[in-house]
Design a protein around this motif. Structure first.
Motif, mmCIF file in Angstrom:
data_model
loop_
_atom_site.group_PDB
_atom_site.id
_atom_site.type_symbol
_atom_site.label_atom_id
_atom_site.label_comp_id
_atom_site.label_asym_id
_atom_site.label_seq_id
_atom_site.Cartn_x
_atom_site.Cartn_y
_atom_site.Cartn_z
ATOM 1 N N GLY A 65 20.029 -7.909 -2.373
ATOM 2 C CA GLY A 65 20.906 -7.051 -1.894
ATOM 3 C C GLY A 65 20.721 -5.361 -1.768
ATOM 4 N N PRO A 66 21.418 -4.488 -1.183
ATOM 5 C CA PRO A 66 20.770 -3.332 -0.979
ATOM 6 C C PRO A 66 20.932 -2.456 -2.430
ATOM 7 N N ASN A 67 21.937 -2.716 -3.293
ATOM 8 C CA ASN A 67 21.983 -2.220 -4.681
ATOM 9 C C ASN A 67 21.218 -3.174 -5.417
ATOM 10 N N PRO A 68 20.126 -3.396 -5.622
ATOM 11 C CA PRO A 68 19.319 -4.569 -5.696
ATOM 12 C C PRO A 68 19.689 -5.122 -7.295
ATOM 13 N N LEU A 69 19.956 -6.453 -7.141
ATOM 14 C CA LEU A 69 20.130 -7.268 -8.441
ATOM 15 C C LEU A 69 18.873 -7.912 -8.620
ATOM 16 N N ALA A 70 18.258 -7.828 -9.695
ATOM 17 C CA ALA A 70 17.020 -8.408 -10.084
ATOM 18 C C ALA A 70 17.468 -9.953 -10.691
ATOM 19 N N LEU A 71 17.202 -10.892 -10.012
ATOM 20 C CA LEU A 71 17.499 -12.251 -10.443
ATOM 21 C C LEU A 71 16.172 -12.980 -10.956
ATOM 22 N N VAL A 72 16.363 -13.172 -12.145
ATOM 23 C CA VAL A 72 15.245 -13.753 -12.854
ATOM 24 C C VAL A 72 15.339 -15.242 -12.959
ATOM 25 N N ILE A 73 14.564 -16.101 -12.487
ATOM 26 C CA ILE A 73 14.817 -17.464 -12.548
ATOM 27 C C ILE A 73 13.806 -17.944 -13.595
ATOM 28 N N LEU A 74 14.413 -18.704 -14.919
ATOM 29 C CA LEU A 74 13.243 -19.230 -15.797
ATOM 30 C C LEU A 74 13.577 -20.530 -15.659
ATOM 31 N N ALA A 75 12.412 -21.572 -15.470
ATOM 32 C CA ALA A 75 12.622 -23.017 -15.499
ATOM 33 C C ALA A 75 11.585 -23.343 -16.350
ATOM 34 N N ASP A 76 11.207 -22.886 -17.628
ATOM 35 C CA ASP A 76 10.474 -23.376 -18.574
ATOM 36 C C ASP A 76 11.160 -23.349 -19.989
ATOM 37 N N ALA A 77 10.899 -24.162 -20.632
ATOM 38 C CA ALA A 77 11.404 -24.349 -22.051
ATOM 39 C C ALA A 77 11.385 -23.125 -22.926
ATOM 40 N N ASP A 78 10.164 -22.629 -23.094
ATOM 41 C CA ASP A 78 9.960 -21.487 -24.006
ATOM 42 C C ASP A 78 10.918 -20.275 -23.568
ATOM 43 N N GLY A 79 10.957 -20.156 -21.975
ATOM 44 C CA GLY A 79 11.649 -18.804 -21.594
ATOM 45 C C GLY A 79 13.396 -19.140 -21.882
ATOM 46 N N ALA A 80 13.760 -20.524 -21.668
ATOM 47 C CA ALA A 80 15.069 -20.796 -22.026
ATOM 48 C C ALA A 80 15.619 -20.521 -23.585
ATOM 49 N N GLN A 81 14.405 -21.005 -24.325
ATOM 50 C CA GLN A 81 14.793 -20.861 -25.779
ATOM 51 C C GLN A 81 14.929 -19.245 -26.117
ATOM 52 N N LYS A 82 14.138 -18.519 -25.383
ATOM 53 C CA LYS A 82 14.351 -17.219 -25.956
ATOM 54 C C LYS A 82 15.728 -16.504 -25.506
ATOM 55 N N ILE A 83 15.991 -17.063 -24.017
ATOM 56 C CA ILE A 83 17.288 -16.314 -23.448
ATOM 57 C C ILE A 83 18.486 -16.918 -24.293
ATOM 58 N N LEU A 84 18.443 -18.251 -24.535
ATOM 59 C CA LEU A 84 19.796 -18.860 -24.725
ATOM 60 C C LEU A 84 20.034 -18.752 -26.319
ATOM 61 N N SER A 85 18.767 -18.699 -26.913
ATOM 62 C CA SER A 85 18.981 -18.350 -28.316
ATOM 63 C C SER A 85 19.519 -17.051 -28.878
ATOM 64 N N SER A 86 19.387 -16.070 -27.905
ATOM 65 C CA SER A 86 19.621 -14.832 -28.162
ATOM 66 C C SER A 86 21.259 -14.702 -28.365
#
Length: 496
Positions: free
Chosen positions: A78-99
């Motif tokens: 988009g013009p007002n840019p949204l940064a969409l970070v795709i995490l498809a690894d277990a380590d990244g998911a653990q960091k995000i979902l556990s917070s």
């Protein structure tokens, strides 16, 4: 004068393009996210040209992005840019979902028009208070008090499926009606017969699901309300909301009357053979307004009936595709029930269904009913990585940057994370297998769903063998609020 106007227009456009591109390249967030691969970005449109396509191709698009760029990918939208970070690894998911410092994400705002401030859409202290209020009702030992309900409606389902035996059929609609009966009776302690009779509430639920899917498939329709209304969709949502609210209000009033009569007469509806379990509404009546009660009950319906029905549908399909695994399930059920196809499932039976549970888990791993989990970070977070291009102390900024007004969010595709399963020596790590999400904001109804699925499938598979002519490689996945498949799954139910 005309040339001057055109020059001003071009200058404004160039300025917008410059600011937009600068936000994606020069800001602190942009510099940090630059350490992650990105398919590309252009002024105003960001990475949209790289991901544009039919909604039916979204699953393939995600897989292609991950295969080409790795398991952490950044998209600018988009013009007002949204940064969409795709995490498809277990380590990244653990960091995000556990917070605990994450909101559910703007993704879920598409559902607020109907779900209000239920557990799926709320954030902050409101969510914490409501989770604490409802949490005790979803403890495993208490949930087994709903077994009489699940057994009763599972038997009704089996009798209905008997009418289609030896025929190729899509059993999902019947499974969905059964799970709605499960939920309505356990939520309100009122008789439910969605499997027998159609009604306005069921029609409204279908309308809501169609609206959710359309909002996710064509986001521009929702940016300006007048556009949504122009296509008649706003009116449809209003009708849908009114039908559901009316049905819920009647059910709430009916429950209040029943409770008053019980209190007056000293009656108790408890079954001596099962632990006492209050319907979910009773937990809410003393502390919530009718509007909030409706939001929570509709959330339980919305989050529960389709996902559970889908999980059972995928399990039956995969068992139909794998006769040897299906035979092991039949042998297990025969050993538990001694060949009795009518006996109710008990708490001890659920504990003994170990192989059936493994099969359900595998089905949810391959076909996770909820394909995407979204989070918005409220503070910086460290993501460790062994890849040389990233630094161990890397801090990713997902929250709002006021100076550029950039929003950002993290999407975790549960379908893609499942491919990490084999890399961990077939150990089902909690963050490689997240059909119910994980961490503080995981699905509160996970255990409730497990009891439903094991009970219902035990009734079906004691009566039938399943087979199919479809192949897994011929099934396409469609991302939405829940995972859809194309073509619809079809099986043949043969009496044992």
């Amino acid at each position: 004068m005309e040339n001057f106007g055109l020059s001003m227009l071009l200058a404004i456009l160039a300025l917008i393009c410059g600011i937009s591109y600068a936000c994606m390249t020069l800001t602190r967030k942009a510099r940090l996210l630059a350490r992650f691969p990105c398919p590309g970005k252009f002024p105003i449109v960001g990475s949209i040209p790289y991901i544009f396509g039919p909604i039916d191709d979204a699953a393939i698009l995600f897989e292609n992005l991950i295969n080409k760029f790795g398991r952490r990918v950044v998209l600018w939208l988009g013009p007002n840019p949204l940064a969409l970070v795709i995490l498809a690894d277990a380590d990244g998911a653990q960091k995000i979902l556990s917070s605990v410092n994450y909101d559910k994400g703007s993704f879920y705002s598409h559902f607020k028009w109907l779900l209000g401030k239920g557990l799926i859409t709320s954030d902050g202290q409101l969510w914490k208070d409501d989770r604490k209020l409802l949490g005790p009702s979803f403890k495993y030992q208490k949930l087994t008090g709903f077994l009489p309900i699940f057994n009763k409606h599972s038997k009704t389902l089996v009798e209905i499926l008997t009418r289609t035996q030896n025929q190729t059929t899509n059993v999902y609609p019947r499974l969905a009606r059964a799970t709605m009966d499960f939920i309505k009776e356990s939520a309100f302690s009122q008789d439910s017969n969605f499997q027998i009779n159609d009604d306005n509430f069921l029609a409204a639920t279908r309308m809501a699901l169609d609206s959710f899917r359309l909002r996710l498939a064509i986001p521009p329709l929702t940016l300006v309300p007048i556009i949504w209304d122009r296509f008649g969709l706003g009116k449809q949502d209003k009708v849908c909301s009114e039908l559901i609210n009316q049905a819920m209000s009647k059910a709430i009033e009916k429950r209040k009357i029943a409770l008053a009569l019980e209190e007056k007469s000293g009656m108790s509806g408890a079954d001596v053979n099962y632990p006492i379990q209050k319907p979910f509404i009773d937990v809410l009546l003393d502390s919530k307004s009718e509007k909030d009660i409706i939001a929570h009950i509709v959330t339980i319906f919305g989050a529960g009936f389709e996902t559970t029905a889908s999980g059972m549908n995928y399990t039956l399909f995969l068992l139909a595709s794998n006769p040897s695994a299906q035979e092991k399930v039949h042998l297990e059920l025969d050993s538990i029930f001694g060949g009795d196809i009518n006996r109710d499932v008990t708490l001890n039976d659920l504990s003994d269904m170990k192989y059936l549970e493994m099969c359900i888990k595998e089905a949810l791993r391959i076909f996770p009913p909820v394909p995407l989990v979204s989070r918005n970070a409220q503070e910086d977070i460290h993501l460790s990585t062994t890849e040389k291009s990233y630094r161990k102390e890397l801090r990713l900024w997902f929250s709002s940057v006021k100076s550029c007004k950039i929003r950002s969010t993290t999407r975790i595709p549960t379908f893609s994370i499942r491919t990490d399963f084999s890399q961990r020596n077939a150990q089902l790590d909690i963050h490689t297998h997240i059909p119910f999400s994980a961490g503080p904001r995981n699905c509160i109804g996970m255990k409730y769903a497990w009891i439903q699925m094991k009970t219902c499938l035990a009734h079906i598979l004691r009566r039938f063998r399943v087979s199919t002519s479809q192949k897994r490689e011929d099934i396409s996945l469609i991302y939405g609020l829940t995972l859809d498949v194309k073509p619809q799954l079809e099986i043949v139910l043969t009496p044992k």
